[in-house]
Design a protein around this motif. Structure first.
Motif, short mmCIF file in Angstrom:
data_model
loop_
_atom_site.label_atom_id
_atom_site.label_comp_id
_atom_site.label_asym_id
_atom_site.label_seq_id
_atom_site.Cartn_x
_atom_site.Cartn_y
_atom_site.Cartn_z
N ALA A 111 0.82 -1.21 0.00
CA ALA A 111 0.00 0.00 0.00
C ALA A 111 0.86 1.26 0.00
CB ALA A 111 -0.94 0.00 1.20
N HIS A 112 2.09 1.16 0.50
CA HIS A 112 2.97 2.32 0.49
C HIS A 112 3.22 2.80 -0.93
CE1 HIS A 112 3.99 0.28 4.27
NE2 HIS A 112 4.14 1.50 4.73
N LEU A 170 1.34 2.46 -3.45
CA LEU A 170 0.12 2.97 -4.08
C LEU A 170 -0.29 4.34 -3.55
CD1 LEU A 170 -1.93 -0.35 -4.05
CD2 LEU A 170 -0.58 0.61 -5.92
N ALA A 171 0.29 4.76 -2.45
CA ALA A 171 -0.05 6.06 -1.85
C ALA A 171 0.43 7.19 -2.74
CB ALA A 171 0.58 6.17 -0.46
N GLY A 230 -1.81 9.55 2.79
CA GLY A 230 -2.01 8.16 2.37
C GLY A 230 -0.85 7.27 2.78
N ALA A 282 -1.03 4.07 5.35
CA ALA A 282 -0.45 2.77 5.02
C ALA A 282 0.52 2.32 6.10
CB ALA A 282 0.24 2.83 3.65
N GLN A 321 8.36 4.72 -4.52
CA GLN A 321 7.41 3.65 -4.85
C GLN A 321 8.14 2.37 -5.22
OE1 GLN A 321 6.85 6.77 -6.46
NE2 GLN A 321 4.72 7.31 -6.07
N SER A 378 9.63 0.75 -2.15
CA SER A 378 8.60 0.04 -1.38
C SER A 378 8.24 -1.29 -2.01
CB SER A 378 7.34 0.90 -1.24
OG SER A 378 7.60 2.05 -0.47
#
Length: 92
Positions: free
Chosen positions: A2-3, A5-6, A11, A15, A75, A78
C-alpha cells in the motif's frame, strides 16, 4: 504494498499505520508456530534464526533503503521491499 500505491503524505501515513497494526501479531504467531513445528531441542535455534532476520533487517535497511529511494524512487523502493519480504516468507 500500500505504500507504493499512496499518492499523498497522508495516504503514506495511513499505510504505515495499518502496517504497524498488522505486524503486531507477527512475533507471537512465529513463537506459536515454532512451538508447534519444532521439537523442544530445536526450538531455541529456530527462534534464534527467525528473530535474527528482524535484527539483520534493522541493520541493513538504513543503509540500503535510502539508496534505493534516491536511485529508483520511493514507490519502487517500497515494491522491492515487499518483493524481498514475500520471497523470504515463501522460502521459509
Amino acid at each position: 504494498m500500500a505504500h507504493a500505491l499512496a499518492t499523498t503524505v497522508f495516504g503514506f501515513g495511513v499505510a504505515r499505520g495499518f502496517l504497524g497494526l498488522s505486524e503486531s501479531g507477527n512475533f507471537p504467531a512465529a513463537i506459536k508456530a515454532t512451538a508447534e513445528w519444532f521439537p523442544k531441542k530445536e526450538r531455541a535455534l529456530a527462534t534464534g534464526i527467525f528473530n535474527s532476520g528482524a535484527n539483520i533487517g534493522a541493520v541493513v535497511a538504513p543503509a540500503v533503503v535510502p539508496w534505493l529511494t534516491v536511485t529508483y524512487g520511493w514507490q519502487a523502493a517500497s515494491l522491492l521491499q515487499v518483493r524481498l519480504d514475500l520471497s523470504g516468507l515463501c522460502s521459509g
